[in-house]
Design a protein around this motif. Sequence first.
Motif, PDB file in Angstrom:
ATOM      1  N   LYS A 235       6.939  23.250  12.356  1.00 43.03           N
ATOM      2  CA  LYS A 235       6.056  23.787  13.400  1.00 43.03           C
ATOM      3  C   LYS A 235       6.742  24.833  14.265  1.00 43.03           C
ATOM      4  O   LYS A 235       6.106  25.462  15.090  1.00 43.03           O
ATOM      5  CB  LYS A 235       5.575  22.649  14.295  1.00 43.03           C
ATOM      6  N   ASP A 236       8.040  24.983  14.106  1.00 42.82           N
ATOM      7  CA  ASP A 236       8.796  25.868  14.982  1.00 42.82           C
ATOM      8  C   ASP A 236       8.981  27.247  14.345  1.00 42.82           C
ATOM      9  O   ASP A 236       9.181  27.368  13.145  1.00 42.82           O
ATOM     10  CB  ASP A 236      10.155  25.260  15.315  1.00 42.82           C
ATOM     11  N   THR A 237       8.910  28.283  15.187  1.00 38.88           N
ATOM     12  CA  THR A 237       9.031  29.667  14.736  1.00 38.88           C
ATOM     13  C   THR A 237      10.216  30.321  15.428  1.00 38.88           C
ATOM     14  O   THR A 237      10.421  30.137  16.624  1.00 38.88           O
ATOM     15  CB  THR A 237       7.732  30.449  15.069  1.00 38.88           C
ATOM     16  N   TRP A 238      10.976  31.079  14.667  1.00 40.66           N
ATOM     17  CA  TRP A 238      12.110  31.852  15.172  1.00 40.66           C
ATOM     18  C   TRP A 238      11.826  33.318  14.932  1.00 40.66           C
ATOM     19  O   TRP A 238      11.313  33.697  13.871  1.00 40.66           O
ATOM     20  CB  TRP A 238      13.397  31.484  14.428  1.00 40.66           C
TER      21      TRP A 238
ATOM     22  N   ARG B 174       2.504  17.486  18.442  1.00 43.82           N
ATOM     23  CA  ARG B 174       3.120  18.446  19.352  1.00 43.82           C
ATOM     24  C   ARG B 174       2.897  19.874  18.869  1.00 43.82           C
ATOM     25  O   ARG B 174       2.814  20.138  17.678  1.00 43.82           O
ATOM     26  CB  ARG B 174       4.607  18.164  19.519  1.00 43.82           C
TER      27      ARG B 174
ATOM     28  N   GLY C 134       4.083  23.657  18.133  1.00 50.05           N
ATOM     29  CA  GLY C 134       5.361  24.209  17.680  1.00 50.05           C
ATOM     30  C   GLY C 134       6.024  25.011  18.786  1.00 50.05           C
ATOM     31  O   GLY C 134       5.371  25.510  19.699  1.00 50.05           O
ATOM     32  N   ASP C 135       7.328  25.106  18.708  1.00 50.24           N
ATOM     33  CA  ASP C 135       8.092  25.870  19.688  1.00 50.24           C
ATOM     34  C   ASP C 135       8.413  27.249  19.131  1.00 50.24           C
ATOM     35  O   ASP C 135       8.604  27.416  17.928  1.00 50.24           O
ATOM     36  CB  ASP C 135       9.409  25.150  20.032  1.00 50.24           C
ATOM     37  N   MET C 136       8.510  28.232  20.022  1.00 46.07           N
ATOM     38  CA  MET C 136       8.915  29.593  19.652  1.00 46.07           C
ATOM     39  C   MET C 136      10.344  29.779  20.130  1.00 46.07           C
ATOM     40  O   MET C 136      10.652  29.546  21.292  1.00 46.07           O
ATOM     41  CB  MET C 136       7.987  30.624  20.311  1.00 46.07           C
ATOM     42  N   HIS C 137      11.223  30.169  19.225  1.00 48.11           N
ATOM     43  CA  HIS C 137      12.628  30.384  19.547  1.00 48.11           C
ATOM     44  C   HIS C 137      12.947  31.857  19.366  1.00 48.11           C
ATOM     45  O   HIS C 137      12.602  32.443  18.339  1.00 48.11           O
ATOM     46  CB  HIS C 137      13.534  29.553  18.615  1.00 48.11           C
TER      47      HIS C 137
ATOM     48  N   ASP D 176       5.258  13.830  16.941  1.00 48.26           N
ATOM     49  CA  ASP D 176       5.735  15.039  16.272  1.00 48.26           C
ATOM     50  C   ASP D 176       4.594  15.755  15.556  1.00 48.26           C
ATOM     51  O   ASP D 176       4.532  16.976  15.549  1.00 48.26           O
ATOM     52  CB  ASP D 176       6.860  14.703  15.295  1.00 48.26           C
TER      53      ASP D 176
ATOM     54  N   THR E 203       8.970  30.659  10.171  1.00 46.01           N
ATOM     55  CA  THR E 203       8.502  29.359  10.626  1.00 46.01           C
ATOM     56  C   THR E 203       8.994  28.276   9.682  1.00 46.01           C
ATOM     57  O   THR E 203       8.787  28.370   8.472  1.00 46.01           O
ATOM     58  CB  THR E 203       6.958  29.339  10.696  1.00 46.01           C
TER      59      THR E 203
END
Length: 185
Positions: A112-115, A35, A37-40, A32, A109
Motif C-alpha cells: 500500500k505504500d508508495t515511494w 489502513r 497507504g503511506d507516501m514516502h 493493515d 508502490t
Amino acid sequence: MGVLSMNRRLVRPLVAGAAAVAVASGGWLAYDSLRAGDMHTVHSSYAFDVTDETKVAGFADYVVVATVNRVAEVQERDGAPYTVFDVTVDKTLKGEPVKTLRVVQLGGTLGKDTWQVEGESLLRPGTTYVLAAKTEQGRGTHQLVGGADFPVVDRSATRAGGGPVVEWQDSVARQRWPEELPKSS
C-alpha cells in the motif's frame, strides 16, 4: 489421575494464550488491510550534474524516444521499490537501435505504500518521452539516469523532428563524459 489433571490445568492457559495471539494477529491484519497507504519521499543526490544533457548523454548507454507500454513489475532493491517499465522505442538517438527496452526507475508502490524521488514523477503508460538510460549488467534492464529531465514528447513531433527530440539529438552530438566520474564507470 494426578498427571492427567495437571495436564488439563496446563492446556487451558495454553489454549487461551493461543487464542489471544490469534485475535491479536487477526486485529493487526484487519488494521493493515484497512489502513491507507503511506507516501514516502526519497531524497537523492547525484554523482554529476544531471541537468547538463550533454553529460547525461555521455553517461547513458541509450537515449531514445520511447512510449511507455506498461508497468511490468515493481522490484524491491535494498529496501526501496524500483518500477520496471516496458517501452516501445520510436527513435534511437544513442545506442544500438532496438524496438523495445525494459527501463527501471527508482520509486513505485509496494503493497500500500508508495515511494517517489523528490521532484521526479514516475513514467506514465501511454506517454512518449525522451529517455536516457544506463544498462544494468546481468539484469536485462536499463536504469533511467536519475534526476535527468525526461520530457514528454508529442509522437507526431517526433516524426517531424521538433521540440525536445531535436534538443536531445544536439546533446547526443555534443555528449561528453561527466568529469565528476572516473572514466571506468
